[in-house]
Design an enzyme around this catalytic site. Structure first.
Site, PDB file in Angstrom:
ATOM      1  N   GLU A  50      19.176   6.619  -9.435  1.00 46.09           N
ATOM      2  CA  GLU A  50      19.517   7.453 -10.586  1.00 46.09           C
ATOM      3  C   GLU A  50      19.217   6.727 -11.900  1.00 46.09           C
ATOM      4  O   GLU A  50      19.590   5.561 -12.076  1.00 46.09           O
ATOM      5  CB  GLU A  50      21.004   7.805 -10.512  1.00 46.09           C
ATOM      6  CG  GLU A  50      21.531   8.679 -11.617  1.00 46.09           C
ATOM      7  CD  GLU A  50      23.025   8.965 -11.436  1.00 46.09           C
ATOM      8  OE1 GLU A  50      23.666   8.330 -10.570  1.00 46.09           O
ATOM      9  OE2 GLU A  50      23.543   9.826 -12.168  1.00 46.09           O
ATOM     10  N   LYS A 118      20.934  16.921 -12.565  1.00 43.16           N
ATOM     11  CA  LYS A 118      22.227  16.728 -11.920  1.00 43.16           C
ATOM     12  C   LYS A 118      23.143  17.901 -12.256  1.00 43.16           C
ATOM     13  O   LYS A 118      23.186  18.368 -13.391  1.00 43.16           O
ATOM     14  CB  LYS A 118      22.838  15.416 -12.402  1.00 43.16           C
ATOM     15  CG  LYS A 118      24.072  14.943 -11.653  1.00 43.16           C
ATOM     16  CD  LYS A 118      24.433  13.539 -12.117  1.00 43.16           C
ATOM     17  CE  LYS A 118      25.573  12.944 -11.343  1.00 43.16           C
ATOM     18  NZ  LYS A 118      25.834  11.538 -11.751  1.00 43.16           N
ATOM     19  N   TYR A 124      35.463  11.167 -15.699  1.00 42.98           N
ATOM     20  CA  TYR A 124      36.807  10.688 -15.429  1.00 42.98           C
ATOM     21  C   TYR A 124      36.750   9.192 -15.181  1.00 42.98           C
ATOM     22  O   TYR A 124      35.683   8.626 -14.930  1.00 42.98           O
ATOM     23  CB  TYR A 124      37.388  11.407 -14.201  1.00 42.98           C
ATOM     24  CG  TYR A 124      36.528  11.271 -12.956  1.00 42.98           C
ATOM     25  CD1 TYR A 124      35.598  12.260 -12.638  1.00 42.98           C
ATOM     26  CD2 TYR A 124      36.618  10.163 -12.126  1.00 42.98           C
ATOM     27  CE1 TYR A 124      34.788  12.139 -11.519  1.00 42.98           C
ATOM     28  CE2 TYR A 124      35.814  10.029 -11.004  1.00 42.98           C
ATOM     29  CZ  TYR A 124      34.903  11.021 -10.702  1.00 42.98           C
ATOM     30  OH  TYR A 124      34.105  10.886  -9.602  1.00 42.98           O
ATOM     31  N   CYS A 172      23.887  11.594  -7.131  1.00 44.73           N
ATOM     32  CA  CYS A 172      25.150  10.854  -7.132  1.00 44.73           C
ATOM     33  C   CYS A 172      26.377  11.740  -6.945  1.00 44.73           C
ATOM     34  O   CYS A 172      26.692  12.138  -5.838  1.00 44.73           O
ATOM     35  CB  CYS A 172      25.259  10.023  -8.410  1.00 44.73           C
ATOM     36  SG  CYS A 172      26.452   8.647  -8.268  1.00 44.73           S
ATOM     37  N   LEU A 365      35.274 -10.346 -50.204  1.00 45.13           N
ATOM     38  CA  LEU A 365      35.418  -8.893 -50.304  1.00 45.13           C
ATOM     39  C   LEU A 365      36.243  -8.283 -49.172  1.00 45.13           C
ATOM     40  O   LEU A 365      37.128  -7.463 -49.409  1.00 45.13           O
ATOM     41  CB  LEU A 365      34.032  -8.245 -50.326  1.00 45.13           C
ATOM     42  CG  LEU A 365      33.292  -8.189 -51.663  1.00 45.13           C
ATOM     43  CD1 LEU A 365      31.865  -7.719 -51.440  1.00 45.13           C
ATOM     44  CD2 LEU A 365      34.017  -7.255 -52.625  1.00 45.13           C
ATOM     45  N   ASP A 366      35.929  -8.653 -47.939  1.00 42.48           N
ATOM     46  CA  ASP A 366      36.559  -7.988 -46.800  1.00 42.48           C
ATOM     47  C   ASP A 366      38.064  -8.222 -46.763  1.00 42.48           C
ATOM     48  O   ASP A 366      38.852  -7.281 -46.581  1.00 42.48           O
ATOM     49  CB  ASP A 366      35.931  -8.462 -45.493  1.00 42.48           C
ATOM     50  CG  ASP A 366      34.513  -7.956 -45.305  1.00 42.48           C
ATOM     51  OD1 ASP A 366      34.132  -7.011 -46.008  1.00 42.48           O
ATOM     52  OD2 ASP A 366      33.794  -8.513 -44.461  1.00 42.48           O
ATOM     53  N   THR A 482      32.991 -14.702 -35.451  1.00 40.85           N
ATOM     54  CA  THR A 482      33.228 -15.680 -34.393  1.00 40.85           C
ATOM     55  C   THR A 482      34.047 -15.041 -33.282  1.00 40.85           C
ATOM     56  O   THR A 482      35.161 -14.558 -33.532  1.00 40.85           O
ATOM     57  CB  THR A 482      33.970 -16.908 -34.940  1.00 40.85           C
ATOM     58  OG1 THR A 482      33.158 -17.524 -35.939  1.00 40.85           O
ATOM     59  CG2 THR A 482      34.269 -17.905 -33.837  1.00 40.85           C
ATOM     60  N   LYS A 609      30.746  -8.514 -28.231  1.00 37.91           N
ATOM     61  CA  LYS A 609      31.849  -8.635 -29.182  1.00 37.91           C
ATOM     62  C   LYS A 609      32.444  -7.266 -29.500  1.00 37.91           C
ATOM     63  O   LYS A 609      33.656  -7.111 -29.645  1.00 37.91           O
ATOM     64  CB  LYS A 609      31.369  -9.309 -30.471  1.00 37.91           C
ATOM     65  CG  LYS A 609      30.922 -10.754 -30.283  1.00 37.91           C
ATOM     66  CD  LYS A 609      30.424 -11.361 -31.582  1.00 37.91           C
ATOM     67  CE  LYS A 609      29.940 -12.787 -31.369  1.00 37.91           C
ATOM     68  NZ  LYS A 609      29.390 -13.382 -32.601  1.00 37.91           N
TER      69      LYS A 609
END
Length: 654
Positions: A50, A118, A124, A172, A365-366, A482, A609
């Site tokens: 698939e 399909k 789910y 499937c 800034l952040d 990081t 991340k």
């Protein structure tokens, strides 16, 4: 036995091939499929898993036009190598009208002979197929699709007559439902059913899967071939075992071991004459009418490209798509975004019964925006601002400008002001891990970021509060954070705010600030170069040596790339051509391409991340939360996007 005798006796050889694929690397995958076809010339039917052309775990990448265009080319490449002696069936995403379908594509005699979508889409537990694909039930009867220059039928009732044998397919989940399509196909005359699958492994699932395959072949009195996605699929949250099997009338004739690394095949010779005999004997088959498609009805030809030069007419390309150019509209957006951030944070604090916030304030800034949002939230809740524990943590490269601005801002806003220098702790950590403090590498930088996060987390435990994250959308897109350092928090109010917009949001606060001293600090922060301040200057301790945009590229370019990649699904080529127009007086072609290449490289490689990023409110049309707008496997390959950029380099950056 000669091949003519083999076929005359009713035998057909089925090969289930599980290639070693790379997520989203369509060119690599199609080459692997082609190579498998060439290696299995003794097969009659070659079945692949698939969505193996792209990889099953592409997630929101399925919406990328670049991916779907690459799929079209791959299908034509595969058709070119499948001769009239073979039938190959390959899994691929196919767009029909305004829907995308998870399909089985039939190839024979250098042609695409039909497409089976399909029917049942799992939505789910760990599955989200309904997010990307439509069911075959949405297709009108008699639907066709043009690929190359000719049409091929698209239908879940597709049956292909190959060497006198009727072959159908399901995909499937179709096998796992109460009334699988294969039952209907068998009643229509299908003698071989092919199942293209991508079934991940969990405890006990393999035994049940194996029983399903055997039982369905028995119920349908058919040969049932099953090929499932291999271990090359993304391991972000799932493990794929790469199982393949061929069953006949309740018996597994051949099967593969699970968790086989690399490409592999499973082959078995099925006895069609025996199956026909059993069907005649039970006399319950063949009661449904069937429409049989044969290969001579469809012919595939290569697309023909044109070289006509075109220019955009009547369109304005906004270089800052996240930031409205009209001041009134921009002000309205900023007001609404801040409301969303504040009420999202308030809801989280109410839900967990928390009345303390811990935030690291750097003078950038952040963190300034996050602190301003925190203050406004506490005001809305009627809480004293002293419940906001603002911690500035000067490190090995902190300049007097940012340190001073951080401290002044905290004092002026009336929050609890705390300074914890990280130098001694980082020096001890360097000694513990054997890090040379003169070596300014990733360990040198990340040790500082993680030390700061450790302080924030531990202080939050100490005061029974939560850590408020400060990182923004652009940093998450590039992975410019990081891991388990500034990447982590307990709630991230800026998570869906792009860097080009952060500046305007801080400016929104500055414009409404009644205290001129506070407004002046905010405006100086706005004018400060963006920097993580993790590497000191060789010349002057108060010089910001590490300027982010010198290292990763201009944020206005990256936000442009991000917007058109996620919001519009444009290809790298199209985004570059738009950027040339939008930034024609700012950046040359080589500069745009340099940073576009860096964007795709980092966007793909840093997904891990984003897969575990903290909760945070969605504020706009683009978001990278794995629980919201963007689901992407951490193992996805950027190859086809990078190839597009490399081709652009050859054309434009000479």
């Amino acid at each position: 036995m000669k091949k003519t005798d083999f076929h005359e006796c009713g035998f057909r050889r089925i090969v289930c091939s599980v290639p070693d694929i790379r997520i989203a690397d369509v060119n690599y995958n199609s080459e692997a499929i082609v190579e498998s076809i060439r290696r299995n010339l003794d097969a009659d039917i070659i079945l692949f898993p698939e969505l193996c052309v792209t990889g099953y775990t592409c997630a929101d990448l399925f919406g990328q036009r670049k991916l779907l265009k690459a799929v079209t080319k791959a299908l034509l490449d595969i058709a070119a190598v499948v001769d009239d002696e073979h039938l190959a069936v390959v899994g691929a995403p196919i767009a029909v009208r305004n829907n995308l379908y998870n399909c089985a594509v039939f190839f024979h005699d250098h042609r695409i002979t039909g497409i089976v979508p399909k029917t049942y889409l799992p939505d789910y537990s760990e599955y989200y197929e309904g997010r990307w694909f439509a069911s075959a039930d949405t297709l009108p009867e008699g639907e066709t699709l043009t690929i190359g220059n000719h049409e091929c039928p698209v239908s879940s009732d597709f049956l292909f007559e190959y060497k006198g044998v009727l072959v159908g397919a399901e995909i499937c989940e179709d096998l796992w439902v109460p009334q699988p399509p294969s039952g209907r196909l068998a009643m229509m005359g299908a003698e071989i059913i092919l199942n293209l699958s991508a079934s991940n492994e969990t405890i006990g699932k393999h035994r049940y899967r194996r029983e399903l395959i055997a039982q369905q072949s028995a119920r349908c009195r058919c040969a049932y071939a099953y090929a499932s996605a291999g271990v090359g699929e993304s391991s972000t949250d799932l493990a794929f075992p790469g199982y393949a099997a061929v069953a006949e009338d309740g018996t597994i004739l051949a099967e593969s071991p699970r968790f086989t690394y690399g490409a592999f095949t499973v082959a078995a010779d099925v006895d069609i004459d025996r199956l026909r005999h059993d069907r005649l004997h039970t006399n319950t088959f063949g009661n449904l009418p069937a429409t049989i498609y044969r290969s001579e009805e469809v012919l595939i030809e290569q697309d023909r490209d044109t070289e006509k030069e075109m220019t955009l007419t009547g369109r304005v390309i906004d270089p800052h798509p996240f930031v409205p150019s009209d001041p009134t509209h921009r002000n309205e957006n900023c007001t609404e975004i801040i409301q969303i951030q504040c009420h999202g944070l308030r809801r989280r604090l109410d839900a967990i019964g928390c009345r303390k916030l811990v935030i690291g304030v750097s003078g950038g800034l952040d963190s300034t925006l996050a602190l301003l949002v925190a203050c406004r939230t506490f005001d809305l809740m009627g809480l004293p601002r002293t419940g906001i524990k603002a911690i500035t943590m000067p490190g090995l490269a902190t300049t007097s400008r940012t340190r001073s601005n951080a401290w002044k801002l905290m004092e002026l806003l009336g929050v609890s002001c705390i300074e914890i220098p990280i130098g001694p702790a980082v020096a001890q950590h360097f000694s513990d891990i054997g890090q040379d403090p003169e070596k300014h590498d990733a360990a040198y930088e990340n040790s500082q970021a993680r030390e700061r996060t450790q302080i924030l987390m531990d202080y939050a435990n100490k005061c029974n509060g939560i850590v408020l994250g400060t990182g923004d959308l652009s940093e998450l897109a590039l992975g410019w954070c990081t891991y388990n350092g500034d990447h982590m928090s307990m709630y991230a109010v800026n998570a869906s705010v792009p860097k080009t917009l952060v500046r305007h949001l801080v400016e929104w606060f500055a414009d409404r600030e009644k205290n001129p001293e506070t407004a002046a600090v905010l405006r100086d922060i706005i004018d400060t170069p963006i920097s993580p301040e993790l590497v000191p200057s060789d010349d002057d301790a108060d010089t910001i040596a590490q300027k982010t945009e010198d290292l990763v590229g201009p944020y206005e370019l990256h936000d442009f790339f991000l917007y058109h990649t996620l919001r519009n699904g444009f290809t790298p080529r199209k985004i570059f051509l738009l950027a040339r127009v939008a930034f024609k007086d700012v950046y040359d072609d080589a500069t745009i391409l340099k940073w576009e290449r860096n964007f795709y490289r980092r966007f793909f490689s840093q997904q891990f991340k984003r897969s575990c990023m903290p909760d945070g409110p969605k504020v706009g049309s683009v978001c990278l939360s794995p629980r919201g707008d963007w689901r992407m496997p951490s193992d996805a390959s950027p190859a086809i996007w990078m190839a597009d950029v490399d081709k652009l380099f050859a054309e434009f950056a000479e």
